[in-house]
Design an enzyme around this catalytic site. Structure first.
Site, PDB file in Angstrom:
ATOM      1  N   THR A 186       3.320 -11.103  -9.308  1.00 34.91           N
ATOM      2  CA  THR A 186       2.173 -11.173  -8.409  1.00 34.91           C
ATOM      3  C   THR A 186       0.905 -10.944  -9.245  1.00 34.91           C
ATOM      4  O   THR A 186       0.968 -10.563 -10.411  1.00 34.91           O
ATOM      5  CB  THR A 186       2.241 -10.091  -7.317  1.00 34.91           C
ATOM      6  OG1 THR A 186       1.920  -8.817  -7.898  1.00 34.91           O
ATOM      7  CG2 THR A 186       3.616 -10.027  -6.681  1.00 34.91           C
ATOM      8  N   ASP A 210       0.856  -1.192   0.000  1.00 41.44           N
ATOM      9  CA  ASP A 210       0.000   0.000   0.000  1.00 41.44           C
ATOM     10  C   ASP A 210       0.892   1.242   0.000  1.00 41.44           C
ATOM     11  O   ASP A 210       1.747   1.388   0.873  1.00 41.44           O
ATOM     12  CB  ASP A 210      -0.882  -0.014   1.249  1.00 41.44           C
ATOM     13  CG  ASP A 210      -2.000   1.019   1.183  1.00 41.44           C
ATOM     14  OD1 ASP A 210      -1.777   2.109   0.621  1.00 41.44           O
ATOM     15  OD2 ASP A 210      -3.086   0.735   1.713  1.00 41.44           O
ATOM     16  N   GLU A 237       0.845  -7.358 -10.230  1.00 38.92           N
ATOM     17  CA  GLU A 237       1.835  -7.077 -11.266  1.00 38.92           C
ATOM     18  C   GLU A 237       1.292  -7.429 -12.646  1.00 38.92           C
ATOM     19  O   GLU A 237       1.490  -6.677 -13.606  1.00 38.92           O
ATOM     20  CB  GLU A 237       3.107  -7.868 -10.968  1.00 38.92           C
ATOM     21  CG  GLU A 237       4.272  -7.555 -11.877  1.00 38.92           C
ATOM     22  CD  GLU A 237       5.547  -8.229 -11.420  1.00 38.92           C
ATOM     23  OE1 GLU A 237       6.553  -8.135 -12.142  1.00 38.92           O
ATOM     24  OE2 GLU A 237       5.549  -8.846 -10.330  1.00 38.92           O
ATOM     25  N   LYS A 266      -0.483   9.902   1.310  1.00 41.22           N
ATOM     26  CA  LYS A 266      -0.537  11.130   2.095  1.00 41.22           C
ATOM     27  C   LYS A 266       0.646  11.203   3.064  1.00 41.22           C
ATOM     28  O   LYS A 266       0.998  10.218   3.703  1.00 41.22           O
ATOM     29  CB  LYS A 266      -1.846  11.209   2.871  1.00 41.22           C
ATOM     30  CG  LYS A 266      -3.080  11.353   1.988  1.00 41.22           C
ATOM     31  CD  LYS A 266      -4.350  11.468   2.809  1.00 41.22           C
ATOM     32  CE  LYS A 266      -5.567  11.625   1.910  1.00 41.22           C
ATOM     33  NZ  LYS A 266      -6.835  11.726   2.683  1.00 41.22           N
TER      34      LYS A 266
END
Length: 214
Positions: free
Chosen positions: A191, A118, A194, A122
């Protein structure tokens, strides 16, 4: 991405303790005992649905792999793959990857993989990024001297941040790929994410770095 709930997922997990644990603290420092052979241990933090680590375990039987994932609905997919393959060099750990020192002894791990983590874009969420310095310290603590970290992402911002974070931490950047699928790198195992991102033409970024612990 929000994963669909799979009915009976926890029942399946609980029924297969030979492959998966929901609390690995009792195996801290003793992970080799859960494998058929004593071999280097590689861990993937955030395995998603498990395509990468299952294929790695198949391709490298001389390495013991541990899949670490927090989301039950993702981990059940890894377990389903393992129930089909029954790989003797693959174990699964359904826990929060932020607490790895609770589950691994100092120097127990030989290599760490981070794949499509992830990005937490921010600034106020910087400490949640898996390449933030506190996570790097955790990986270093549980790793053998000069262990490596391998990192892949489609997110340019996270990749640039990670290059800087690893450098500031004092790690050695061994190799960097800015467009992995159009490079001469051999043996890449993709993955699920991916495959999805590369099919859209997005470049995949990858790095290999070494901890300078002694």
């Amino acid at each position: 991405m929000r994963l669909r709930n799979k009915p009976g997922a926890m029942d399946t997990i609980i029924a297969n303790p030979q492959y998966i644990l929901t609390d690995g603290s009792q195996w801290r420092g003793k992970w080799q005992d859960r494998f058929e052979k004593e071999q280097p241990i590689h861990i993937e933090v955030g395995s998603g649905k498990g395509q990468f680590i299952v294929e790695m375990a198949k391709a490298h039987p001389d390495i013991n792999y541990i899949s670490i994932e927090l989301q039950t609905n993702a981990m059940i997919s890894v377990l389903e793959k393992q129930l089909e393959e029954k790989l003797p060099n693959l174990q699964l750990l359904l826990v929060n990857g932020a607490d790895l020192t609770d589950f691994f002894a100092d120097g127990e791990v030989s290599q760490v993989y981070l794949n499509f983590s992830d990005p937490w874009p921010k600034k106020k969420h910087e400490k949640r990024r898996l390449t933030f310095k506190t996570f790097l310290k955790t990986y270093e603590t549980i790793s053998k001297p000069k262990a490596q970290l391998h990192f892949k992402t489609d997110n340019q911002g996270l990749f640039e941040y990670s290059l800087a974070s690893l450098s500031r931490y004092g790690m050695t950047l061994n190799q960097v790929w800015l467009d992995l699928h159009h490079s001469d790198y051999e043996g890449n195992i993709m993955t699920e994410y991916e495959e999805k991102f590369s099919a859209k033409g997005q470049p995949i970024y990858r790095l290999e770095a070494t901890f300078n612990n002694k």
